[in-house]
Each structure stands twice: as C-alpha cells, then as structure tokens.
Motif scaffolding. Structure first.
Motif, PDB file in Angstrom:
ATOM      1  N   ALA A 173       8.816   2.204   3.345  1.00 45.13           N
ATOM      2  CA  ALA A 173      10.027   2.469   2.562  1.00 45.13           C
ATOM      3  C   ALA A 173       9.687   3.404   1.412  1.00 45.13           C
ATOM      4  CB  ALA A 173      10.630   1.174   2.027  1.00 45.13           C
ATOM      5  N   GLN A 174      10.625   4.350   1.128  1.00 46.71           N
ATOM      6  CA  GLN A 174      10.498   5.233  -0.027  1.00 46.71           C
ATOM      7  C   GLN A 174      11.087   4.510  -1.238  1.00 46.71           C
ATOM      8  OE1 GLN A 174      12.542   8.727   1.646  1.00 46.71           O
ATOM      9  NE2 GLN A 174      10.635   9.838   1.432  1.00 46.71           N
ATOM     10  N   LEU A 175      10.225   4.156  -2.209  1.00 43.43           N
ATOM     11  CA  LEU A 175      10.644   3.350  -3.360  1.00 43.43           C
ATOM     12  C   LEU A 175      10.497   4.073  -4.682  1.00 43.43           C
ATOM     13  CD1 LEU A 175       9.083  -0.079  -2.332  1.00 43.43           C
ATOM     14  CD2 LEU A 175      11.380   0.781  -1.882  1.00 43.43           C
ATOM     15  N   ASP A 176      10.032   5.354  -4.686  1.00 40.59           N
ATOM     16  CA  ASP A 176       9.967   6.092  -5.951  1.00 40.59           C
ATOM     17  C   ASP A 176      11.358   6.251  -6.548  1.00 40.59           C
ATOM     18  OD1 ASP A 176       7.251   8.333  -5.036  1.00 40.59           O
ATOM     19  OD2 ASP A 176       7.311   6.215  -5.496  1.00 40.59           O
ATOM     20  N   ILE A 177      12.355   6.368  -5.676  1.00 42.62           N
ATOM     21  CA  ILE A 177      13.767   6.358  -6.059  1.00 42.62           C
ATOM     22  C   ILE A 177      14.440   5.323  -5.166  1.00 42.62           C
ATOM     23  CG2 ILE A 177      15.916   7.673  -6.198  1.00 42.62           C
ATOM     24  CD1 ILE A 177      14.283  10.188  -6.602  1.00 42.62           C
ATOM     25  N   VAL A 178      15.251   4.418  -5.748  1.00 41.43           N
ATOM     26  CA  VAL A 178      15.905   3.379  -4.963  1.00 41.43           C
ATOM     27  C   VAL A 178      17.418   3.557  -5.061  1.00 41.43           C
ATOM     28  CG1 VAL A 178      14.039   1.725  -5.170  1.00 41.43           C
ATOM     29  CG2 VAL A 178      15.800   1.787  -6.918  1.00 41.43           C
ATOM     30  N   TYR A 238       5.919   3.217   0.631  1.00 38.42           N
ATOM     31  CA  TYR A 238       5.100   2.013   0.518  1.00 38.42           C
ATOM     32  C   TYR A 238       5.255   1.188   1.790  1.00 38.42           C
ATOM     33  CZ  TYR A 238       4.821   2.963  -4.494  1.00 38.42           C
ATOM     34  OH  TYR A 238       4.591   3.545  -5.705  1.00 38.42           O
ATOM     35  N   VAL A 239       4.160   0.550   2.199  1.00 32.25           N
ATOM     36  CA  VAL A 239       4.221  -0.367   3.339  1.00 32.25           C
ATOM     37  C   VAL A 239       4.950  -1.630   2.886  1.00 32.25           C
ATOM     38  CG1 VAL A 239       2.891  -1.763   4.952  1.00 32.25           C
ATOM     39  CG2 VAL A 239       2.099   0.513   4.345  1.00 32.25           C
ATOM     40  N   ASP A 258       0.837  -1.200   0.000  1.00 27.53           N
ATOM     41  CA  ASP A 258       0.000   0.000   0.000  1.00 27.53           C
ATOM     42  C   ASP A 258       0.872   1.250   0.000  1.00 27.53           C
ATOM     43  OD1 ASP A 258      -2.119  -1.624   0.062  1.00 27.53           O
ATOM     44  OD2 ASP A 258      -2.722  -1.214   2.121  1.00 27.53           O
ATOM     45  N   ARG A 259       0.434   2.269  -0.783  1.00 25.66           N
ATOM     46  CA  ARG A 259       1.162   3.521  -0.839  1.00 25.66           C
ATOM     47  C   ARG A 259       0.661   4.445   0.273  1.00 25.66           C
ATOM     48  NH1 ARG A 259       4.598   6.028  -4.047  1.00 25.66           N
ATOM     49  NH2 ARG A 259       4.625   8.304  -4.067  1.00 25.66           N
TER      50      ARG A 259
END
Length: 654
Positions: free
Chosen positions: A428-433, A406-407, A68-69
């Motif tokens: 966790a922030q996943l838009d940029i990894v 994202y969860v 989930d976002r």
C-alpha cells in the motif's frame, strides 16, 4: 413571611431589591466564524498493489514483512528455477534454434548447388556451340566444379566434427542428470530412515505419557488419602485427642502429597509435549519425503530428456556423415565429368540437348532450393521466438514491485508452491492517504472540491489541515449519504528506513474525525452556546449594560431581580409579570491595582502580595457597575461551540 401573607401583598408596590451576582462576560465584536460539520471518517491507502506470481514455482526467498518499505522495481520475491522446468524449456528452445539455423544453412547450400548446376548446364550449351574454342572453356569449368566439390567435402567434414561435439555434450549432460538421480535416491533413503527414527521417538514419548499418567493417578490417590486423614486429624486436634505436633506432621504429609500431584501433572504435560514434538518431527520428515520424491521424478524426467537429446545428436552425426559421403561422391563425379567432357568432344550435338535438359532441371532445383530456404528461415524465426519466450518465462521467477509503498500483508510464506496468478504480497502507498467520510445530503450540497477540512486523530487528538479532493458522483439511497475524500500527507518527520511504520501519522482502516468547513464569514457576531436562553418563546442572551440613569423604564421580576428587560413580559424563571423600574448609576470609587498583576485589587493603598510593588490608584464604579438585561436575538448556524447572531446585538456593540 407566610405563603398567605405573600399572596396578599401588592406586587406592583414592591420594589425589587438590588443584588450582585458574579457572572462571566464576553465583549461581543466581529470575528471570523467558520460553519463546520463533523463526521467520522476512515483512512484508506492512496493506492494498493497485490504482487502476484506470473509462473508456477516454489517460493524460495521473500524476506519482507508487514511494515517494510518497498521501492518501485525492488526485488521482493524469488521462485526456484535451478534445474527446473523453465531452465529445461530454455535449453530445449536454444537447441531448437541451433537446429533451425543448421537447417537454413543446408537449404542455402542446396540452393547454391542448384545454381551451380544451372551455370554448368548453360556453360555446356555455350561450349558445344563454340565447338573447339569452347571445349577448352568446358575443361576449365569442369575443373572449377571439381574445386567446388572439394570445398563441399571439406564443409561436410566440418559438419561431422560439429555433430560429434554436440553428441559428446549431450552424453555429458545425460551423465550429470543420472548423477543427480543417484544423489536424490540416496537422500530419499536418508529421509525414510529419519521417518523410522521419528516413529521410534513417538512410541517412546507415548510410553512416557502413559507412565506419567499412572504416576499422576497414584499421586492423586495418595492425596485423597491424606485429604481425609488431615480432616480427621483436625477433628481430633479440636477435640484435644492428638497433639499439635501430630497435626503438623499430618499437615506436612498432606502438603507432600499435594507437591507430588503437581510434580506428576507437570511430568504428564512434559511427556505430552514430547509426543507433540515427535509428531511434528515425523510430519516434517514425511513432507521432506514427498518433496524428495517429487525432485527424484523431475530428475528422472531430465534423464529421459537428455537421452532423447543424445539420440537426436546421434541422428545429426549420421546425417552429417552421409552428407560427407555424398560430397566425396560428387567430387568423384566432377572429376569423371571432366574426363568425359574431354573424351566426348565429337558428341557436341547430343550434349547440347543434354545441357538444355540440365538447365531446366537446375532451374527447378533452384526454385525448390529457394522455397526450402524460406521454409528454413521461418523455422529459425519460430525457434528464436520460442527461445525468447522461454527466457521471459524464466525471468518471471524474479518478482518485483510495481509501485512504492509499505508491505501491509504477507499472503504466502517461503517454501510454498505457487501457481500463476497466486497473490504473494499486498503493498500500500501510505506516504499520502485518503481520508473518506459519508456526508449527509443536506451538507453535501455545500461541499465543493477544495473545501477546507480538519482531520483529527481519535487516538491522540492531533489535527491536520487538508482540502476535499474528490466527491463521489453517487449517493447511498438507504443512508442518504454521499462519499467525500481528502488527501492527507502521511509522513511525520524524516522518512523511515527499514521496517516499521512509526513515522506514519495515520494507518489504513483507522477512524478519524473530519471537520468540513461549509462556509466562512470574515466578520460575524457570535456568542457561546451556553450563553443562549429563551424569553417568551424566542432565543435571548443576557447583556451586561452600565447602570447609568437613562430616564427610561425597564422591567424586572420581583422574585428574580436579576431578570431585566426593555419591554413588558414574563419572567423566564417563574412566569410572573415583569414590573417597571428606573435605571440608575452607581457612584464611582477609587481602587488600587498592581501594574504587573492587574487581577490584584484593593480599596486602599498597599503593596502587591505577589511581586511587592506599590498598588496604583484607578477609578471604578460602585459595587454595581453593570446590570444584566435579557435581549432577544435572531440566531443563525452553529459550529457546536458558538452560534451566529443575525440580529439583536448590534446596539450592544455601540
């Protein structure tokens, strides 16, 4: 030719036969060349937040799952606070603030009373000095004192009304708490009845298991009997002692016994499942019993608190009534003082001394009243601070995210009793990894911030371009490697809404291939790695050259005529000495080809078999237009597919 004849031949007199061998060629020309190194990397989130509980409570609402976002500031969980400890603390702090405010008002009234007493005494001194003229003023002042006392009586009666209202409110809250206790006791009885019912169901299920097991044992015994019987029947049938119908009847009885065994086993499994269901129902009822008992204890504690508040309100009411009686007494005192002032005009000198004493006493009361006001103000500030703290703690029951992301993990489930500091979610922030890889010390020396990299997925082979954004300032002394990192945008297409991470290109923990560009050469001479061979211990490549007559001598192998060189040496295939020979030129011939399909060639005019167009003439050399010659080269770095040529091929380009 035999082996002995071959050894007796004059090798220098032999002329190697001319031959044709089809090979793949490439035109050597300058091209951009990147010197890269490849490592296996790991994907990590840009940032990670562990959402924790800041107060103790039961987690009642948290509908988010992995994938989930979450937005920054979004409500992600809620703790139970209805009628709980934090609400009680807030109410207690509110009543404390109200009591402190009332205490301050009382202190200010005492201070004003002391000031009035001081003014009264000073007026009395002035009145006695002014004699008769001042006597009339004293009468007026006494009248004023009477009015002030009357005002105090009215104020005290108002305080009595407020105290009575507070008492009624406290009594109503106590009755509500007692009602909650009664309701919880009824619910507790219901849960106990549910436990008894679950025990009865469990006993019935266990009896059914025993019965099913007995039935299974009987079915297995019957199966064993028919197993032996069918073996005997088969033997008798083979001996032609019984008919085939009798054998089939025996076989049917055996299959019926097998079916009964399977049915009995299924019945045993069903009965055991009923036992497990009954045990689960009992455990659930027992958990509910413990929960209701805890709620009942909290409700009884609430009743005790309300009883204490009722007693406090009664004490406040008694205090307000006492103040009202004191104000009425003061009113009567003011009226008596007024009459005494009018009657004792002759005793002026004695009243002067008395008035001076009253002035001193009033000043002392005034100082004491000011200190009382400061103390009451401090108590009020302390009570308001406690109220603010209670409200803040109650606000901590709503847990919000601090970052977008994202969860990735739910650490507890709704219904769990959490304490301060308990982790709830991991976001966790996943838009940029972050793509991280451990690089060897030799390659690490050529890597800088901004160095281009290619990130390739091991799953589907997709590639993304990025640049080195961080080089960690330490190396592993065991593996002799250092950590480098590149930031990769991770959103593919439009950003997803709701659950799922289908629009993310890479996921945390995923392995990827990282190609790091150590150096770029804009105009480099390179050859495929498979074209490199060895000649006299040095790297070499085969070069296709025209077979024109040059007048120069070249050297070739008698056994391998395709091996050619500009200088004497040994054949790289058999080790024999190369022998000299003259270069020649093959005659030119006319061939025909298709303009649309140049791969179609013919020695005579015709039509293209693919498109039907007429073939057009073109010039070509004979069957041997070029010859392969081995040329030694000096090589540089490689990218795994092609190798940089530092020298040896420049003449071949001309």
């Amino acid at each position: 030719m035999s082996v002995i004849e071959a050894l007796a031949m004059e090798m220098e007199a032999m002329k190697p036969p001319e031959g044709v061998l089809p090979v793949a060629t490439e035109i050597v020309k300058p091209r951009p060349f990147e010197i890269t190194v490849t490592y296996t990397g790991t994907v990590a989130p840009l940032n990670e937040e562990v959402v924790i509980a800041r107060v103790t409570g039961r987690l009642t609402w948290m509908p988010y799952y992995a994938g989930d976002r979450i937005r920054k500031g979004q409500l992600v969980a809620r703790l139970d606070n209805a009628g709980g400890e934090y609400a009680a603390r807030e109410a207690e702090a509110a009543y404390g603030a109200l009591a402190a405010l009332h205490e301050r008002h009382m202190a200010e009234a005492e201070k004003e009373q002391a000031r009035a007493q001081k003014r009264q005494a000073e007026a009395m001194i002035e009145a006695t000095k002014a004699m008769r003229r001042e006597t009339e003023r004293m009468v007026a002042e006494k009248q004023a004192m009477r009015d002030e006392a009357l005002s105090m009586v009215q104020s005290a009666e108002s305080e009595v009304l407020i105290a009575e209202q507070n008492l009624k409110l406290s009594q109503a809250q106590k009755r509500e708490a007692e009602r909650i206790v009664t309701a919880l006791e009824s619910e507790l009885q219901t849960v106990r009845e549910q436990i008894a019912e679950a025990d009865a169901e469990l006993e019935r299920a266990r009896q059914e298991v025993d019965a099913a097991k007995q039935e299974l044992a009987m079915a297995k015994a019957d199966l064993n009997y028919w197993q032996a019987e069918i073996e005997r029947a088969k033997t008798l049938y083979e001996q032609k002692a019984i008919s085939k119908d009798e054998l089939q009847r025996e076989q049917a009885q055996f299959e019926t016994a097998q079916a009964k065994v399977r049915a009995a086993e299924a019945k045993v499994r069903q009965a055991e499942a009923m036992v497990r269901a009954a045990e689960a129902k009992k455990r659930q009822a027992q958990n509910m019993l413990r929960q209701k008992e805890a709620e009942l204890a909290a409700a009884k504690e609430r009743v005790a608190q309300m009883q204490a508040m009722v007693e406090m309100a009664q004490a406040k009411l008694a205090q307000a009534k006492a103040m009202a009686q004191a104000a009425q007494a003061k009113l009567r005192q003011a009226e008596a003082a007024l009459q005494a002032t009018q009657a004792k005009l002759a005793q002026v000198n004695a009243e002067i001394a008395k008035a001076q004493a009253m002035v001193q006493e009033a000043e002392a009361n005034l100082h004491r009243g000011e200190r009382h006001v400061l103390h009451a103000e401090a108590l009020r500030a302390k009570a308001e601070a406690a109220l603010t703290t209670a409200r803040i703690l109650r606000g901590y029951t709503e847990i919000r995210a601090l970052t977008d992301g994202y969860v990735v993990e739910r650490l507890v489930a709704p219904g769990t009793l959490v304490t301060a500091g308990t982790p709830i979610l991991r976001i966790a922030q996943l838009d940029i990894v972050r793509v991280q890889a451990f690089v060897g010390e030799r390659d690490l020396a050529d890597i800088r911030l901004g160095t281009p990299v290619i990130v390739q997925s091991l799953k589907d082979g997709k590639e993304w371009s990025a640049r080195i954004t961080a080089i960690f300032p330490s190396a592993d002394p065991t593996t002799r490697t250092g950590l480098v990192e590149a930031l990769v945008p991770n959103i593919e297409g439009t950003r997803g809404v709701g659950r799922g991470t289908g629009n993310l290109k890479l996921l945390p923990g995923q392995s990827v291939v990282i190609k790091i560009v150590k150096r770029r050469i804009p105009d480099a001479i390179t050859v495929p790695n498979e074209a490199i061979t060895q000649f006299n211990g040095q790297p070499a490549v085969w070069v296709a050259e025209p077979m024109g007559e040059t007048g120069k001598t070249e050297y070739t192998c008698p056994m391998h005529p395709e091996v050619r060189s500009d200088k004497p040496g040994r054949c790289p295939k058999c080790g024999m000495d190369l022998v000299p020979t003259k270069r020649h030129t093959a005659p030119q011939k006319t061939e025909y080809t298709c303009l649309m399909h140049p791969e179609v060639r013919s020695d005579k005019p015709s039509k293209c078999p693919k498109c039907g167009m007429d073939l057009v003439p073109t010039k070509r050399q004979g069957t041997e237009t070029k010859t392969a010659r081995l040329r030694t080269v000096k090589l540089g770095e490689t990218d795994g597919r092609r190798t940089l040529v530092l020298s040896g091929l420049k003449q071949a380009m001309k």
